[in-house]
Write a protein that holds these residues in place. Structure first.
Motif, PDB file in Angstrom:
ATOM      1  N   MET A   1     -10.198  -3.014  28.897  1.00  0.00           N
ATOM      2  CA  MET A   1      -9.449  -2.371  27.828  1.00  0.00           C
ATOM      3  C   MET A   1     -10.332  -1.453  26.994  1.00  0.00           C
ATOM      4  SD  MET A   1      -6.435  -1.989  26.459  1.00  0.00           S
ATOM      5  CE  MET A   1      -5.417  -3.431  26.818  1.00  0.00           C
TER       6      MET A   1
ATOM      7  N   ARG B   1      -0.943   6.242  24.327  1.00  0.00           N
ATOM      8  CA  ARG B   1      -1.556   6.353  25.652  1.00  0.00           C
ATOM      9  C   ARG B   1      -1.717   4.998  26.329  1.00  0.00           C
ATOM     10  NH1 ARG B   1      -2.125  10.348  22.668  1.00  0.00           N
ATOM     11  NH2 ARG B   1      -2.556  12.469  23.422  1.00  0.00           N
TER      12      ARG B   1
ATOM     13  N   ASN C   1     -10.716   1.752  28.872  1.00  0.00           N
ATOM     14  CA  ASN C   1      -9.467   2.514  28.753  1.00  0.00           C
ATOM     15  C   ASN C   1      -9.336   3.146  27.372  1.00  0.00           C
ATOM     16  OD1 ASN C   1      -7.904   2.416  31.260  1.00  0.00           O
ATOM     17  ND2 ASN C   1      -7.940   0.202  30.983  1.00  0.00           N
TER      18      ASN C   1
ATOM     19  N   VAL D   1     -13.505   0.958  35.392  1.00  0.00           N
ATOM     20  CA  VAL D   1     -12.572   1.907  34.774  1.00  0.00           C
ATOM     21  C   VAL D   1     -13.279   3.204  34.396  1.00  0.00           C
ATOM     22  CG1 VAL D   1     -11.030   2.288  32.797  1.00  0.00           C
ATOM     23  CG2 VAL D   1     -11.125   0.038  33.893  1.00  0.00           C
ATOM     24  N   ARG D   2     -14.451   3.084  33.788  1.00  0.00           N
ATOM     25  CA  ARG D   2     -15.228   4.251  33.343  1.00  0.00           C
ATOM     26  C   ARG D   2     -16.683   4.007  33.721  1.00  0.00           C
ATOM     27  NH1 ARG D   2     -19.539   6.364  30.480  1.00  0.00           N
ATOM     28  NH2 ARG D   2     -19.323   4.686  28.936  1.00  0.00           N
TER      29      ARG D   2
ATOM     30  N   VAL E   1      -2.831   2.051  25.163  1.00  0.00           N
ATOM     31  CA  VAL E   1      -3.830   1.094  24.704  1.00  0.00           C
ATOM     32  C   VAL E   1      -3.151   0.146  23.717  1.00  0.00           C
ATOM     33  CG1 VAL E   1      -6.076   0.796  23.600  1.00  0.00           C
ATOM     34  CG2 VAL E   1      -5.631   2.822  25.000  1.00  0.00           C
TER      35      VAL E   1
ATOM     36  N   ALA F   1      -8.991   7.081  26.618  1.00  0.00           N
ATOM     37  CA  ALA F   1      -7.796   7.537  25.911  1.00  0.00           C
ATOM     38  C   ALA F   1      -8.141   8.332  24.664  1.00  0.00           C
ATOM     39  CB  ALA F   1      -6.914   6.344  25.541  1.00  0.00           C
TER      40      ALA F   1
ATOM     41  N   TYR G   1     -15.623  -2.955  32.762  1.00  0.00           N
ATOM     42  CA  TYR G   1     -15.716  -1.642  32.104  1.00  0.00           C
ATOM     43  C   TYR G   1     -16.083  -0.559  33.121  1.00  0.00           C
ATOM     44  CZ  TYR G   1     -16.993   1.927  28.670  1.00  0.00           C
ATOM     45  OH  TYR G   1     -17.059   3.093  27.935  1.00  0.00           O
TER      46      TYR G   1
END
Length: 318
Positions: A123, A74, A126, A255-256, A76, A130, A252
């Motif tokens: 990351m 995915r 992500n 992204v989320r 990562v 994922a 962070y």
């Protein structure tokens, strides 16, 4: 990464024929870390990392290795496990489970700046996203249950003031874990050990996360707290560097996005992250296993961090 099980190039020469990697050319033990036996392995096909697992069983290991494959598929950046000719990711070496994974480019960034914390934060978010559809489930094996089991084992070795702090913090975390705010936190696979030496950079470019062998299912916020407690501090004092904290959390969050429940739990999770590593370092320091190359970490480092998190509020999540 240490060496508990000695392995020679001759040992690997026949064993590696089951993998599509050609001949083994060089094998070098890795001294950092304290859980498994690790080696840099050079073959005709390239450079890899060989791990012999000292505590994890054949039954437990599919969670970790398949998680790495799941994340890699995915996008990562993680090491890719190498299957043997029978499609197996785990095989026996000296009677213990072993695996081979690809070696990441670059080196660890041991003096991170805001730009590195930004990359790690993005990351990590992500990675959490994922992992949402990863089908295997395993608890964080160094979570609250382990804290309860391990605390009585180290108490006889430490002075009364440290013993009182340890018992009080375990009780505090147990109480919080039973509350409604904790139950609202997002849960999924976490790395749970994302220290500076478990991330690789090529300059300012993040090239990967590795050493997933403490991974498990826990709150995503605990994973963020563990990471901030290492990447965003002054190593001598444990004090948070607000610029680095802000860089990591903002990256962070982009992204989320963090939730209101996570904001409420943030200070407590930072303490939980410090407690987990203080306790594990106390255990490794006072009840060590024998190894050829083993450097136990100083427990006082995370004791300082825990006391600092209790005394000083950290910057908020957003």
């Amino acid at each position: 990464m240490a060496v508990f099980t000695p392995v020679s190039l001759d040992d690997v020469t026949q064993w590696i024929t089951q993998f599509p990697l050609g001949k083994a050319l060089e094998l070098k033990g890795i001294s950092s870390g304290i859980e498994n036996s690790n080696f840099f392995l050079t073959t005709e096909r390239g450079e890899y990392v060989l791990t012999i697992f000292e505590n994890l069983s054949f039954e437990q290991l599919p969670f970790y290795l398949n998680l790495m494959r799941h994340l890699a598929d995915r996008g990562v950046l993680v090491p890719a496990p190498v299957a043997n000719h029978q499609g197996e990711l785990i095989t026996a070496l000296h009677g213990k489970p072993a695996s081979i994974v690809s070696k990441l480019e670059g080196s660890s960034q041991m003096e991170p700046q805001a730009v590195h914390c930004d990359a790690v934060g993005a990351m990590l978010a992500n990675m959490h996203l994922a992992g949402r559809d990863y089908p295997l489930r395993q608890p964080n094996l160094r979570g609250l249950e382990w804290w309860h089991e391990t605390t009585p084992l180290v108490l006889p070795y430490i002075p009364e003031d440290k013993a009182q702090l340890l018992k009080a913090e375990v009780h505090y975390q147990e109480t919080f874990a039973a509350c409604d705010h904790y139950k609202q936190l997002q849960v999924g696979p976490v790395h749970a050990d994302l220290f500076r030496n478990n991330v690789m950079f090529d300059g300012e470019r993040l090239t990967g996360f590795f050493d997933f062998y403490f991974a498990g299912c826990d709150t995503w916020l605990f994973d963020v707290a563990v990471t901030v407690n290492d990447w965003c501090i002054d190593l001598d004092t444990g004090v948070l560097d607000e610029v680095r904290v802000r860089a990591m959390l903002d990256a962070y969050h982009a992204v989320r996005p963090f939730t209101a429940a996570e904001q409420h739990a943030w200070q407590t999770m930072l303490r939980a992250g410090a407690l987990r590593f203080w306790l594990s370092r106390l255990y490794d320091f006072y009840r060590p296993r024998e190894a050829e190359m083993l450097t136990p970490h100083d427990p006082a480092h995370f004791e300082r961090i825990l006391r600092e998190r209790i005394a000083t509020p950290a910057p908020g999540l957003f």
